[in-house]
Enzyme design. Structure first.
Site, short mmCIF file in Angstrom:
data_model
loop_
_atom_site.label_atom_id
_atom_site.label_comp_id
_atom_site.label_asym_id
_atom_site.label_seq_id
_atom_site.Cartn_x
_atom_site.Cartn_y
_atom_site.Cartn_z
N SER A 7 6.08 -2.40 -3.03
CA SER A 7 5.36 -3.46 -3.73
C SER A 7 5.72 -3.41 -5.21
O SER A 7 5.45 -2.41 -5.90
CB SER A 7 3.85 -3.25 -3.57
N HIS A 32 7.93 -6.39 -1.26
CA HIS A 32 6.56 -6.91 -1.16
C HIS A 32 6.14 -7.42 -2.55
O HIS A 32 6.14 -6.66 -3.52
CB HIS A 32 5.66 -5.78 -0.68
N ASP A 34 3.27 -9.14 -4.80
CA ASP A 34 1.83 -9.39 -4.87
C ASP A 34 1.52 -10.54 -5.81
O ASP A 34 1.74 -10.45 -7.02
CB ASP A 34 1.12 -8.12 -5.35
N MET A 36 -1.32 -12.91 -7.36
CA MET A 36 -2.77 -12.93 -7.62
C MET A 36 -3.10 -14.04 -8.60
O MET A 36 -2.35 -14.29 -9.55
CB MET A 36 -3.21 -11.60 -8.21
N HIS A 65 2.77 -11.84 -0.73
CA HIS A 65 1.38 -11.56 -0.35
C HIS A 65 0.48 -12.37 -1.27
O HIS A 65 0.27 -11.99 -2.42
CB HIS A 65 1.14 -10.04 -0.48
N MET A 67 -2.67 -13.47 -2.71
CA MET A 67 -4.10 -13.18 -2.90
C MET A 67 -4.65 -14.28 -3.78
O MET A 67 -4.97 -14.07 -4.96
CB MET A 67 -4.24 -11.79 -3.54
N MET A 136 -5.36 -4.67 4.96
CA MET A 136 -5.50 -4.11 3.61
C MET A 136 -6.27 -2.78 3.68
O MET A 136 -7.34 -2.70 4.28
CB MET A 136 -6.28 -5.09 2.70
N PHE A 142 -5.51 -4.66 -7.53
CA PHE A 142 -4.84 -3.70 -8.40
C PHE A 142 -4.06 -2.67 -7.59
O PHE A 142 -4.46 -2.35 -6.47
CB PHE A 142 -5.88 -2.97 -9.28
N GLY A 143 -2.99 -2.18 -8.18
CA GLY A 143 -2.24 -1.09 -7.57
C GLY A 143 -2.91 0.22 -7.92
O GLY A 143 -3.84 0.27 -8.74
N GLY A 144 -2.45 1.29 -7.29
CA GLY A 144 -2.90 2.63 -7.66
C GLY A 144 -4.30 2.99 -7.20
O GLY A 144 -4.89 3.95 -7.71
N ASP A 174 -1.37 -2.00 3.65
CA ASP A 174 -1.10 -2.17 2.22
C ASP A 174 -2.25 -1.64 1.38
O ASP A 174 -3.39 -2.08 1.52
CB ASP A 174 -0.91 -3.68 1.96
N GLY A 196 3.29 0.67 -3.41
CA GLY A 196 3.68 0.40 -4.78
C GLY A 196 3.89 1.67 -5.56
O GLY A 196 5.03 2.13 -5.78
C1 DX5 Z 1 -3.19 -4.59 -3.85
C2 DX5 Z 1 -1.79 -5.06 -3.51
C3 DX5 Z 1 -0.94 -3.93 -3.01
C4 DX5 Z 1 -0.65 -2.91 -4.07
C5 DX5 Z 1 -0.22 -1.62 -3.48
O1 DX5 Z 1 -3.92 -5.64 -4.36
O2 DX5 Z 1 -1.83 -6.05 -2.52
O3 DX5 Z 1 0.26 -4.42 -2.45
O4 DX5 Z 1 0.35 -3.35 -4.94
O5 DX5 Z 1 -0.07 -0.71 -4.52
P1 DX5 Z 1 -0.37 0.84 -4.31
O6 DX5 Z 1 0.61 1.32 -3.29
O7 DX5 Z 1 -0.18 1.42 -5.65
O8 DX5 Z 1 -1.80 0.95 -3.79
ZN ZN Z 2 0.10 -6.47 -1.43
#
Ligand code: DX5
Ligand code: ZN
Length: 220
Positions: A7, A32, A34, A36, A65, A67, A136, A142-144, A174, A196
């Site tokens: 991602s 992938h 993202d 948003m 993806h 969102m 999900m 958010f990532g992380g 994900d 990600g």
């Molecule tokens: C979350 C995203 C994920 C995210 C994954 O809203 O849809 O794709 O980027 O990132 P990690 O692997 O850091 O959780």
């Molecule tokens: Zn995603």
């Protein structure tokens, strides 16, 4: 053996083209992306023009993806930007059946995503209309974030229902995926691991991708 979809949310946004190329050269199976809108989720990220400018940097299939609310207003733009798989959320405001038909009508694969608090049964009526199911394992935005293991049984439940319907749709997971959580997800039946942070922040991306792809393959 699960496939790996890095991602780019965790990539360096100042050089996204290079980052997409880096993930491709490191052996990724998909990219992938993202998307948003600051409304369906609190964050704002990437639009179709960005996807279009990333497209020449990789031959891998792009997963968009989405969102976003009212994805039906944007699927055409994402299809034209060079996305190969377009995922929409079951929770998003839209005529879901129509949106999925629209995606397929544009010659793209249709994906359906389900958030952690949403029962997996909500996607059952659409299993024949999709090419990919996205479970999900974090609340999107958010990532992380940390992996929510409570979602794991959804994979088996969805696969049982697919079997009953005689349809076979790959399941992507994900959010919070690393080698530990990827192992749990792969054992639970996930076919694609989106990741990600654990890929883009790894000291050696190729090793990170290979390790994810090896998830669920050990005998013990
Ligand atoms: C979350 C995203 C994920 C995210 C994954 O809203 O849809 O794709 O980027 O990132 P990690 O692997 O850091 O959780
Ligand atoms: Zn995603």
């Amino acid at each position: 053996m699960p496939l790996v979809a890095p991602s780019i949310l965790a990539a360096d946004f100042s050089k996204l083209g290079d980052e997409v190329r880096r993930a491709t050269e490191a052996g990724a199976d998909y990219i992938h992306v993202d998307v948003m809108d600051g409304f369906f989720v609190p964050n704002i990220t990437i639009g179709p023009s960005m996807v279009k400018s990333l497209r020449p940097h990789s031959k891998l299939p792009f997963i968009a993806h989405l969102m976003i609310t009212h994805p039906e207003r944007h699927v055409k733009a994402f299809a034209e930007s060079g996305s190969d798989i377009i995922e929409v959320h079951v929770e998003a405001e839209q005529e879901l059946g129509e949106t999925l038909r629209m995606i397929r009508g544009l010659g793209k694969k249709a994906g359906l995503a389900v958030n952690p608090p949403t029962p997996v049964q909500s996607v059952f009526p659409f299993l024949r209309d999709i090419d990919l199911l996205l479970i999900m394992s974090v609340n999107p935005g958010f990532g992380g974030q940390s992996f929510i293991s409570d979602v794991l049984p959804k994979i088996g439940l969805a696969k049982l229902e697919m079997e009953r319907l005689g349809s076979k749709v790959p399941v992507e997971i994900d959010g919070g995926i690393n080698t530990e959580t990827g192992e749990l997800a792969a054992r639970a039946g996930a076919d694609i691991l989106a990741a990600g942070t654990s890929v883009f922040k790894a000291p050696d991306m190729r090793k990170a991708i290979d390790a994810l792809r090896a998830c669920g393959t050990s005998k013990d």
